[in-house]
Design a protein around this motif. Sequence first.
Motif, PDB file in Angstrom:
ATOM      1  N   ALA A 126       0.836  -1.204   0.000  1.00  0.00           N
ATOM      2  CA  ALA A 126       0.000   0.000   0.000  1.00  0.00           C
ATOM      3  C   ALA A 126       0.872   1.257   0.000  1.00  0.00           C
ATOM      4  CB  ALA A 126      -0.930  -0.012   1.217  1.00  0.00           C
ATOM      5  N   PHE A 129       2.346   2.085  -3.346  1.00  0.00           N
ATOM      6  CA  PHE A 129       1.442   2.759  -4.279  1.00  0.00           C
ATOM      7  C   PHE A 129       1.254   4.225  -3.897  1.00  0.00           C
ATOM      8  CE2 PHE A 129       0.635  -1.550  -5.567  1.00  0.00           C
ATOM      9  CZ  PHE A 129       0.607  -1.394  -6.940  1.00  0.00           C
ATOM     10  N   GLN A 130       1.300   4.508  -2.610  1.00  0.00           N
ATOM     11  CA  GLN A 130       1.267   5.922  -2.213  1.00  0.00           C
ATOM     12  C   GLN A 130       2.494   6.666  -2.753  1.00  0.00           C
ATOM     13  OE1 GLN A 130       0.651   5.260   2.157  1.00  0.00           O
ATOM     14  NE2 GLN A 130      -0.901   6.847   1.906  1.00  0.00           N
ATOM     15  N   THR A 133       2.089   7.270  -6.395  1.00  0.00           N
ATOM     16  CA  THR A 133       1.087   8.301  -6.648  1.00  0.00           C
ATOM     17  C   THR A 133       1.708   9.689  -6.510  1.00  0.00           C
ATOM     18  OG1 THR A 133      -0.578   6.784  -5.802  1.00  0.00           O
ATOM     19  CG2 THR A 133      -1.233   9.071  -6.032  1.00  0.00           C
ATOM     20  N   ASN A 136       2.861  11.684  -9.530  1.00  0.00           N
ATOM     21  CA  ASN A 136       1.873  12.272 -10.453  1.00  0.00           C
ATOM     22  C   ASN A 136       2.015  11.762 -11.875  1.00  0.00           C
ATOM     23  OD1 ASN A 136       0.300  13.923  -8.840  1.00  0.00           O
ATOM     24  ND2 ASN A 136       1.869  15.514  -8.796  1.00  0.00           N
ATOM     25  N   ASN A 137       2.535  10.553 -12.017  1.00  0.00           N
ATOM     26  CA  ASN A 137       2.784  10.024 -13.357  1.00  0.00           C
ATOM     27  C   ASN A 137       2.031   8.706 -13.517  1.00  0.00           C
ATOM     28  OD1 ASN A 137       4.024   8.659 -15.585  1.00  0.00           O
ATOM     29  ND2 ASN A 137       5.724  10.122 -15.455  1.00  0.00           N
ATOM     30  N   LEU A 138       0.917   8.777 -14.267  1.00  0.00           N
ATOM     31  CA  LEU A 138       0.043   7.608 -14.372  1.00  0.00           C
ATOM     32  C   LEU A 138       0.701   6.444 -15.105  1.00  0.00           C
ATOM     33  CD1 LEU A 138      -3.299   9.449 -14.953  1.00  0.00           C
ATOM     34  CD2 LEU A 138      -2.967   7.668 -13.235  1.00  0.00           C
ATOM     35  N   LEU A 141       2.664   4.459 -12.694  1.00  0.00           N
ATOM     36  CA  LEU A 141       1.755   3.650 -11.880  1.00  0.00           C
ATOM     37  C   LEU A 141       1.312   2.406 -12.624  1.00  0.00           C
ATOM     38  CD1 LEU A 141      -0.148   6.538 -10.249  1.00  0.00           C
ATOM     39  CD2 LEU A 141       0.441   4.476  -8.998  1.00  0.00           C
ATOM     40  N   SER A 142       1.046   2.592 -13.892  1.00  0.00           N
ATOM     41  CA  SER A 142       0.588   1.473 -14.700  1.00  0.00           C
ATOM     42  C   SER A 142       1.694   0.418 -14.836  1.00  0.00           C
ATOM     43  CB  SER A 142       0.152   2.012 -16.062  1.00  0.00           C
ATOM     44  OG  SER A 142      -0.088   0.961 -16.935  1.00  0.00           O
ATOM     45  N   SER A 145       2.119  -1.274 -11.291  1.00  0.00           N
ATOM     46  CA  SER A 145       1.017  -2.132 -10.842  1.00  0.00           C
ATOM     47  C   SER A 145       0.943  -3.389 -11.713  1.00  0.00           C
ATOM     48  CB  SER A 145      -0.320  -1.380 -10.789  1.00  0.00           C
ATOM     49  OG  SER A 145      -0.620  -0.772 -12.002  1.00  0.00           O
ATOM     50  N   SER A 146       1.242  -3.255 -13.003  1.00  0.00           N
ATOM     51  CA  SER A 146       1.292  -4.450 -13.852  1.00  0.00           C
ATOM     52  C   SER A 146       2.406  -5.381 -13.397  1.00  0.00           C
ATOM     53  CB  SER A 146       1.559  -4.073 -15.317  1.00  0.00           C
ATOM     54  OG  SER A 146       0.529  -3.265 -15.806  1.00  0.00           O
ATOM     55  N   SER A 148       3.574  -5.742 -10.441  1.00  0.00           N
ATOM     56  CA  SER A 148       3.162  -6.415  -9.198  1.00  0.00           C
ATOM     57  C   SER A 148       2.264  -7.606  -9.497  1.00  0.00           C
ATOM     58  CB  SER A 148       2.416  -5.455  -8.276  1.00  0.00           C
ATOM     59  OG  SER A 148       3.230  -4.364  -7.945  1.00  0.00           O
TER      60      SER A 148
ATOM     61  N   GLN B 130      -4.212  -1.584 -10.829  1.00  0.00           N
ATOM     62  CA  GLN B 130      -4.340  -1.428 -12.282  1.00  0.00           C
ATOM     63  C   GLN B 130      -5.704  -0.838 -12.638  1.00  0.00           C
ATOM     64  OE1 GLN B 130      -3.243  -5.600 -13.406  1.00  0.00           O
ATOM     65  NE2 GLN B 130      -1.926  -4.585 -14.893  1.00  0.00           N
ATOM     66  N   LEU B 138      -5.582  10.747 -10.331  1.00  0.00           N
ATOM     67  CA  LEU B 138      -4.561  10.537  -9.299  1.00  0.00           C
ATOM     68  C   LEU B 138      -5.106  10.695  -7.886  1.00  0.00           C
ATOM     69  CD1 LEU B 138      -1.580  12.238 -11.094  1.00  0.00           C
ATOM     70  CD2 LEU B 138      -1.490   9.953 -10.075  1.00  0.00           C
TER      71      LEU B 138
END
Lengths: 333, 333
Positions: A126, A129-130, A133, A136-138, A141-142, A145-146, A148, B130, B138
């Motif tokens: 968790a 992911f914070q 975040t 600020n770059n989606l 994140l993508s 998270s993929s 993971s 995801q 965000l």
Amino acid sequence: MSLDDKAVKPHDRLAEALASDMAAVDALILERMASRHAPRIPEVTAHLVGAGGKKLRPMLTVAAARICGYEGTLHHNLAAAVEFIHTATLLHDDVVDESKQRRGRPTANLLWDNKSSVLVGDYLFARSFQLMTDTNNLRVLSILSSASAVITEGEVLQLSAAEDMKTSEETYYTVIRGKTAALFSASTEAGAVLAGATEDQVEALRDYGEALGIAFQVVDDLLDYLSDAKTMGKNVGDDFRERKLTLPVIKAISKAGDEDRAFWTRVIEKGDQREGDLEHALDLMQANGALDETRAAALDWADRGRARLAVLPESDLREMLDDLADYVVARLR
Amino acid sequence: MSLDDKAVKPHDRLAEALASDMAAVDALILERMASRHAPRIPEVTAHLVGAGGKKLRPMLTVAAARICGYEGTLHHNLAAAVEFIHTATLLHDDVVDESKQRRGRPTANLLWDNKSSVLVGDYLFARSFQLMTDTNNLRVLSILSSASAVITEGEVLQLSAAEDMKTSEETYYTVIRGKTAALFSASTEAGAVLAGATEDQVEALRDYGEALGIAFQVVDDLLDYLSDAKTMGKNVGDDFRERKLTLPVIKAISKAGDEDRAFWTRVIEKGDQREGDLEHALDLMQANGALDETRAAALDWADRGRARLAVLPESDLREMLDDLADYVVARLR
């Protein structure tokens, strides 16, 4: 400065070159592993994070961002996120494998309990992911998270492939792409993306990370049959005793005649292992070329990784990544 | 249509009003719980997701978005993400608590093993991030990653507070805000944020979700001492036997004289429980007002939640959220 001294390990030269970045990453890790309400969380985390991990993955993130010209500070968040994902994975792995030792010390599941390892791992996921975040770059994140999800798929696949003689090289590579290479490649790719690198550079760094991770794991699996306890921190034959279908064994089985096949069935599938079996397995793998072919595969992956670096601007850091790929397989030469 | 029929449970009316949204959420859940390489993942997930869960949290997300005028489809991703986080938490909880039953069926850790429950939980966490990343929002990611961290802190705090007679009401509320209310409030808050609601509305829906979650858990902890197996799906006294410091017990201990205190020390702290102890505990809690005060606390939280809805535009859905808060505590009246 000893950056040009080839006698120093590439990993240590990288650590030296990135010292101020990594100090910031360490500070962020300490800050974010804290918990206002549950002091057991940083206790358990500190046991692992403080236990001499090389922080290879966060260094790759920082190096990738720097090579691509990044001048901000958000790569520290990304690097801390990567280390948290790695640490969470180790905590959960040790529960899943019922491990007693990690990095030469008792595991958290042994010192505390499985409950703490499961929950603290969740907490670090968790928190990672914070941290992401915060960038600020989606796209970052993508990517992470993929990764993971792919890591976990690799682990689950490994569970169902264990002790299964029919495991193919393809399945083996799917497993290690997941459990090892996915986080390496996400580490380098996300660093490049954060730096706003060109697509060519992003792909090159992603491929480099993946090839490095695969080479790393193949070497690890080979050394489990070759190394002595001193160089590895674990004993020769651990994988054999745990009946793991790693690349040397898969290759040996695929080359086995009826008699040898019966041997592998007994020791791996049935788990009936006797005095002298490990030595016999080694003789078989030596004689039929399984060890040589595994060695060649690792060298090939390292070469593939290094080749991808050519797209990037020349720099000391690029040189160190090149040397790092070489170093990962150097123990095999 | 029976939306105006007060005899129908508010939860069922909500499900009816949101039927087409929830069908889309279910389809997305099925799609995203798949795994290309590890078929065990959807097997384990389906066991839980298919097992009659009420999907209350994803309904809250969808309802919050709709109440705030959202007309897109990304609230389905958000709702699926919320359900994945909830399912992952249940999988890991059952490992941590060594549970044998969930929703009237054997738990996944019993049907498969702890390893599968840990890893599939991790997979669902990764998949939930995801799904959130798909929303390109965000702030939504920040709300849900923070909630995931707070959930785990609550669980770890509960671990260290178990069997500890000194546990205060404050600690109890910190635990249940984490383990239960955090995901309820993130569900409603994230729905409102996605819909581009005003800050007033976002805060109102977050507070409503939190109060609903707290009321829900207090009722659950009270019914563990009052209900019979038929209405709860679990037995009276489970928490007592597991020596959990829930609100009724904390209140009873705080009111106890020396003799009663010795009783609580024996049964909760020392775990020395004998025939008739549960009945005696109930008598004590009845006599000293612990049960009545716990009931009053639950009703108060439900009222607080309902009061926050006034900020939102009037609608059938708002009415249903109001009824839902009422319904959660109705079993106590």
